[in-house]
Design a protein around this motif. Structure first.
Motif, PDB file in Angstrom:
ATOM      1  N   ASN A 115       0.196   5.519  -0.118  1.00  0.00           N
ATOM      2  CA  ASN A 115      -0.500   6.373  -0.461  1.00  0.00           C
ATOM      3  C   ASN A 115      -0.077   7.549  -1.376  1.00  0.00           C
ATOM      4  OD1 ASN A 115       0.875   8.442   1.022  1.00  0.00           O
ATOM      5  ND2 ASN A 115      -0.140   7.811   2.982  1.00  0.00           N
ATOM      6  N   SER A 126       0.410  10.774  -1.231  1.00  0.00           N
ATOM      7  CA  SER A 126       1.630  11.644  -0.813  1.00  0.00           C
ATOM      8  C   SER A 126       3.067  10.910  -0.762  1.00  0.00           C
ATOM      9  CB  SER A 126       1.176  12.297   0.265  1.00  0.00           C
ATOM     10  OG  SER A 126       1.085  11.494   1.264  1.00  0.00           O
ATOM     11  N   SER A 127       2.919   9.810  -0.752  1.00  0.00           N
ATOM     12  CA  SER A 127       4.217   9.134  -0.425  1.00  0.00           C
ATOM     13  C   SER A 127       4.731   8.483  -1.698  1.00  0.00           C
ATOM     14  CB  SER A 127       4.230   7.809   0.407  1.00  0.00           C
ATOM     15  OG  SER A 127       3.211   6.977   0.139  1.00  0.00           O
ATOM     16  N   PHE A 151       0.889  -1.128   0.052  1.00  0.00           N
ATOM     17  CA  PHE A 151      -0.034   0.230  -0.176  1.00  0.00           C
ATOM     18  C   PHE A 151       0.731   1.216   0.061  1.00  0.00           C
ATOM     19  CE2 PHE A 151      -3.478   2.719   0.828  1.00  0.00           C
ATOM     20  CZ  PHE A 151      -3.129   3.627   1.794  1.00  0.00           C
TER      21      PHE A 151
HETATM   22  C1  LIG Z   1       1.278   8.736   3.722  1.00  0.00           C
HETATM   23  O1  LIG Z   1       2.609   8.848   3.218  1.00  0.00           O
HETATM   24  C2  LIG Z   1       3.215   9.899   4.243  1.00  0.00           C
HETATM   25  C3  LIG Z   1       4.663   9.962   3.807  1.00  0.00           C
HETATM   26  O2  LIG Z   1       5.475   8.607   3.761  1.00  0.00           O
HETATM   27  C4  LIG Z   1       2.808   9.205   5.638  1.00  0.00           C
HETATM   28  O3  LIG Z   1       3.665  10.155   6.605  1.00  0.00           O
HETATM   29  C5  LIG Z   1       1.547   9.113   6.031  1.00  0.00           C
HETATM   30  O4  LIG Z   1       1.355   8.617   7.290  1.00  0.00           O
HETATM   31  C6  LIG Z   1       0.863   8.347   4.978  1.00  0.00           C
HETATM   32  N1  LIG Z   1      -0.599   8.096   5.023  1.00  0.00           N
HETATM   33  C7  LIG Z   1      -1.367   7.157   5.517  1.00  0.00           C
HETATM   34  C8  LIG Z   1      -2.723   7.389   5.454  1.00  0.00           C
HETATM   35  O5  LIG Z   1      -0.762   6.041   5.483  1.00  0.00           O
END
Ligand SMILES: *[C@@H]1O[C@H](CO)[C@@H](O)[C@H](O)[C@H]1NC(C)=O
Ligand SMILES: *[C@@H]1O[C@H](CO)[C@@H](O)[C@H](O)[C@H]1NC(C)=O
Length: 301
Positions: free
Chosen positions: A297, A299-300, A295
């Motif tokens: 997301n 943003s990552s 998984f």
């Molecule tokens: C999404 O990715 C960011 C950066 O890696 C991380 O800090 C964040 O917790 C992630 N969000 C979820 C919902 O997993």
């Protein structure tokens, strides 16, 4: 007196038609068994050009006004066609620019996606172009190419050839990127190429930043068995011997289920539940095989 005759005539015609269907039904597996290279053609479908009249030299015909077409030579005398789409915010700058300018944009502050397309069609296929547009509008460079045997690339297709072309383009890109992330995105049959490629990269100690698998399958035998083309033969005794062994005889494996165990970079799997070509359960099985959290997301990414 005429009526019963006519009825008999119709029944006779029907019988003949059924006989023909039976003959064709039985001949196809026999022909494939005798000539396994047909089966390879059906896996690659590289001769299917959709849309047919597309000029791959002009990506702008497909609405890509910030894409450059060029050719690379993974092996002496073997040229393959490549498209490089820059992030959409650079589209104005890109007008009238040539290869050198496109090359220089790799040092800009944008991550790169190497896109490995599936069987049939070319790098200019409409569903592919739509994805380049989405990814470039999100700020990515998208680099895609036609494997040997596809589109305007030279050569003839093979699993090994597809994988070594992908490796060649990957290395070519890596040389041009400073510290910007390089992601590999495979779709459908391209997921098989992608896991082959990433396995090799991990084996040599230089994994990519991430692997994205869109509609992956476990291996080509399981995929061929579930493919709509196989529908009418699936329950024929000896289906595996007739059809699947012919695929294996062509050295076609696309064993993503094995490859993922050798992959150390993050993996994201995307799969539509109603996928009619690569069934969802095969993608799910790949995810279970990876034994990892698949998984990532937005943003990552
Ligand atoms: C999404 O990715 C960011 C950066 O890696 C991380 O800090 C964040 O917790 C992630 N969000 C979820 C919902 O997993
Ligand atoms: C060029 O492409 C960009 C990105 O897809 C788009 O926003 C823009 O409207 C296009 N420009 C023209 C003149 O078609």
């Amino acid at each position: 007196m005429g009526k019963p005759f006519r009825r008999l005539g119709l029944a006779g015609k029907l019988k003949r038609l059924l006989l023909w269907i039976l003959v064709v039904y039985i001949s196809i597996p026999l022909i494939i068994k005798l000539c396994p290279s047909i089966q390879a053609k059906l896996v690659f479908l590289n001769f299917v050009r959709i849309p047919y009249f597309i000029d791959l030299k002009h990506p702008s015909d497909q609405g890509l006004n910030h894409t450059c077409n060029f050719y690379l030579e993974p092996e002496v005398g073997l040229k393959i066609g490549v498209w490089h789409t820059v992030p959409a915010q650079m589209w104005k700058e890109a007008q009238g620019k040539e290869g050198n300018w496109y090359d220089s944009t790799f040092s800009s502050n944008h991550p790169v996606i190497l896109y490995l397309h599936g069987n049939a069609g070319t790098r200019g296929g409409d569903h592919r172009v739509q994805l380049y547009k989405v990814l470039s509008s999100l700020g990515y460079h998208v680099v895609t190419f036609d494997y040997r045997g596809w589109g305007d690339s030279d050569g003839s297709p093979s699993e090994e050839g597809m994988t070594s072309d992908a490796l060649f383009i990957y290395d070519w890109l890596k040389q041009r990127l400073d510290k910007m992330p390089l992601f590999i995105w495979g779709h459908s049959l391209g997921t098989g190429v992608a896991t082959n490629l990433v396995r090799r990269l991990c084996d040599r100690g230089s994994p990519p930043d991430a692997l994205i698998l869109e509609s992956p399958f476990t291996n080509i035998r399981e995929e061929a068995k579930s493919h709509p083309f196989s529908m009418v033969y699936r329950y024929l005794p000896g289906f595996d011997w007739f059809f699947l062994d012919a695929i294996t005889a062509n050295n076609i494996r696309f064993a993503s289920d094995e490859n993922v165990n050798h992959i150390s970079c993050p993996v994201l799997i995307l799969h539509a539940e109603d996928d009619g070509v690569v069934p969802f359960h095969l993608g799910k099985k790949v995810q279970i095989t990876t034994k990892k959290q698949c998984f990532m997301n937005h943003s990552s990414l």
